[in-house]
Design a protein around this motif. Structure first.
Motif, PDB file in Angstrom:
ATOM      1  N   UNK A 164       0.767  -1.156  -0.063  1.00  0.00           N
ATOM      2  CA  UNK A 164      -0.005   0.019   0.034  1.00  0.00           C
ATOM      3  C   UNK A 164       0.826   1.240  -0.030  1.00  0.00           C
ATOM      4  N   UNK A 165       0.607   1.909  -0.873  1.00  0.00           N
ATOM      5  CA  UNK A 165       1.510   3.393  -0.879  1.00  0.00           C
ATOM      6  C   UNK A 165       3.039   3.124  -1.024  1.00  0.00           C
ATOM      7  N   UNK A 166       3.722   3.982  -0.228  1.00  0.00           N
ATOM      8  CA  UNK A 166       4.954   3.863  -0.286  1.00  0.00           C
ATOM      9  C   UNK A 166       5.555   2.442   0.343  1.00  0.00           C
ATOM     10  N   UNK A 167       4.637   1.561   0.647  1.00  0.00           N
ATOM     11  CA  UNK A 167       4.876   0.262   1.159  1.00  0.00           C
ATOM     12  C   UNK A 167       5.653  -0.672   0.024  1.00  0.00           C
ATOM     13  N   UNK A 168       5.621   0.067  -1.155  1.00  0.00           N
ATOM     14  CA  UNK A 168       5.913  -0.808  -2.432  1.00  0.00           C
ATOM     15  C   UNK A 168       7.521  -0.922  -2.421  1.00  0.00           C
ATOM     16  N   UNK A 169       8.101  -0.121  -1.475  1.00  0.00           N
ATOM     17  CA  UNK A 169       9.690   0.071  -1.602  1.00  0.00           C
ATOM     18  C   UNK A 169      10.399  -1.251  -1.576  1.00  0.00           C
ATOM     19  N   UNK A 170      10.171  -2.065  -0.368  1.00  0.00           N
ATOM     20  CA  UNK A 170      10.767  -3.307   0.054  1.00  0.00           C
ATOM     21  C   UNK A 170      10.491  -4.261  -1.235  1.00  0.00           C
ATOM     22  N   UNK A 171       9.120  -4.267  -1.745  1.00  0.00           N
ATOM     23  CA  UNK A 171       8.773  -5.271  -2.954  1.00  0.00           C
ATOM     24  C   UNK A 171       9.603  -4.732  -4.305  1.00  0.00           C
TER      25      UNK A 171
END
Length: 403
Positions: free
Chosen positions: A273-280
């Motif tokens: 969700x949102x900036x939670x994409x970074x580790x992905x």
């Protein structure tokens, strides 16, 4: 601790349940009064928004409830220890915290905090502190043994800054000393230690590494958060966004328990969700560079296309990579005529893509705000995904315990 002291600790559980946050609020205020230098170590944004006091209150309560066998908390303690290693927390700081915590118990609880109870809590705290000190000593030693790694803070030069969306920038960080940097697992983070002019303080923040490992640099991708009034939340990201190429910042070596399993061949389902994409992104790039690409499904949600970072890169990759399938949920569509099966209007709803994500032996990784994680975790459980196959990373202090 003796059995009687443990019973005294358990007797304080009702007080911790009803007034734990009152205690931790007072504790932090008292500690910063006597040790203002610690404001350079603690996240003052989480102090202002109350997340840190809630996390500490929950931790103290959990320790009291499990005082007979604290080993059941080792998973949580390892997560805390990993964060402490990234912040360069030292054993002498546990003594400061212990002194202030016991004094706070005495002053907040009042006459009910008898000398016997205070003695029991002193013994309990220092037993826990020793567990943490020993655990962190191992983490420091393990980290120091890695090629190119370091303990504490190390200066890195921002050599490149790129706009990834209307609110997210990527920072390419190169070691100022030109020496080797250490590898990391996809999904891990670094801590940044940066001076915030508005606070007159150094402030630490954790940011996920947003690319596969490159021996020349680390990349973080940071959303510019908007603080409200005098709330310090967002000031570090604002400070970072004001940096220029050539500026120097201090970071710690990569850390974190939320990462892909080494050498695992299980299919991946990434939910962000949102900036939670970074580790992905780090997981995706690592998979792209692997000899055998694992089947990967990525479900991402954000407000709209303008804030969807890395959209073009991901779209291009999906055209080439047969192993990748994506589903994107936008709160509102910029183009309502878009009839793509991969673009869905509304909040993330895993039931709308359940045929794609329910892969045999898949590992599910969730990253985003607390409410987002809880919703997706519950959805996966309702879809009969076993909890041992679900991993999550929460922004900020750990407030949720789902596994």
């Amino acid at each position: 601790m003796n059995p009687h002291q443990k019973e005294l600790i358990k007797a304080t559980i009702p007080i911790l349940r009803s007034s734990g946050e009152d205690l931790t609020t007072y504790f932090y205020s008292r500690m910063f009064q006597y040790h203002p230098d610690l404001k350079n170590i603690f996240n003052m944004g989480n102090q202002a928004n109350g997340r840190q006091k809630s996390a500490l209150a929950n931790a103290v309560l959990a320790y009291a409830e499990n005082i007979d066998d604290p080993s059941v908390l080792i998973g949580v303690l390892k997560g805390i220890g990993t964060k402490h290693r990234s912040l360069n927390i030292q054993p002498e700081q546990y003594k400061i915290v212990g002194t202030q915590l016991i004094a706070s118990i005495a002053e907040v609880v009042g006459e009910a905090a008898t000398p016997e109870i205070l003695e029991a809590w002193t013994a309990a705290y220092y037993e826990l502190a020793q567990i943490m000190i020993d655990l962190e000593k191992e983490l420091y030693q393990e980290n120091a043994a890695k090629p190119g790694s370091w303990n504490g803070w190390r200066n890195f030069v921002i050599k490149k800054i790129t706009d990834e969306s209307s609110e997210i920038k990527s920072f390419y960080l190169y070691p100022e000393d030109g020496k080797e940097i250490t590898n990391f697992y996809p999904g891990q983070f670094i801590s940044v230690h940066i001076f915030v002019p508005e606070l007159g303080l150094l402030q630490p923040r954790q940011y996920s590494l947003s690319s596969a490992f490159n021996p020349e640099f680390y990349r973080i991708s940071v959303k510019k958060e908007i603080g409200i009034g005098s709330n310090p939340s967002g000031l570090v990201s604002k400070t970072l966004h004001s940096k220029s190429e050539g500026d120097v910042i201090s970071i710690s070596a990569p850390a974190g328990l939320f990462h892909l399993e080494k050498d695992s061949e299980n299919p991946l389902v990434l939910i962000s969700g949102g900036v939670g994409l970074t580790p992905m992104l780090s997981m995706l790039e690592t998979n792209l560079n692997a000899i055998q690409n694992k089947k990967t499904v990525w479900v991402h949600g954000c407000r709209n296309e303008s804030v969807h970072a890395f959209k073009d890169q991901i779209d291009a990759l999906q055209q080439e990579a047969k192993w990748l399938e994506t589903f994107t949920f936008y709160d509102s569509l910029d183009n309502p005529e878009d009839d793509s099966n991969q673009i869905i209007e509304g909040r993330v709803d895993l039931h709308k893509c359940k045929e794609a994500i329910l892969l045999d032996n898949a590992r599910f990784y969730i990253c985003g705000p607390e409410v987002f994680i809880k919703a997706q975790y519950e959805a996966l459980i309702n879809l009969n995904v076993h909890q041992e196959n679900i991993f999550y990373e929460e922004f900020g202090p750990q407030l949720i315990h789902l596994n």
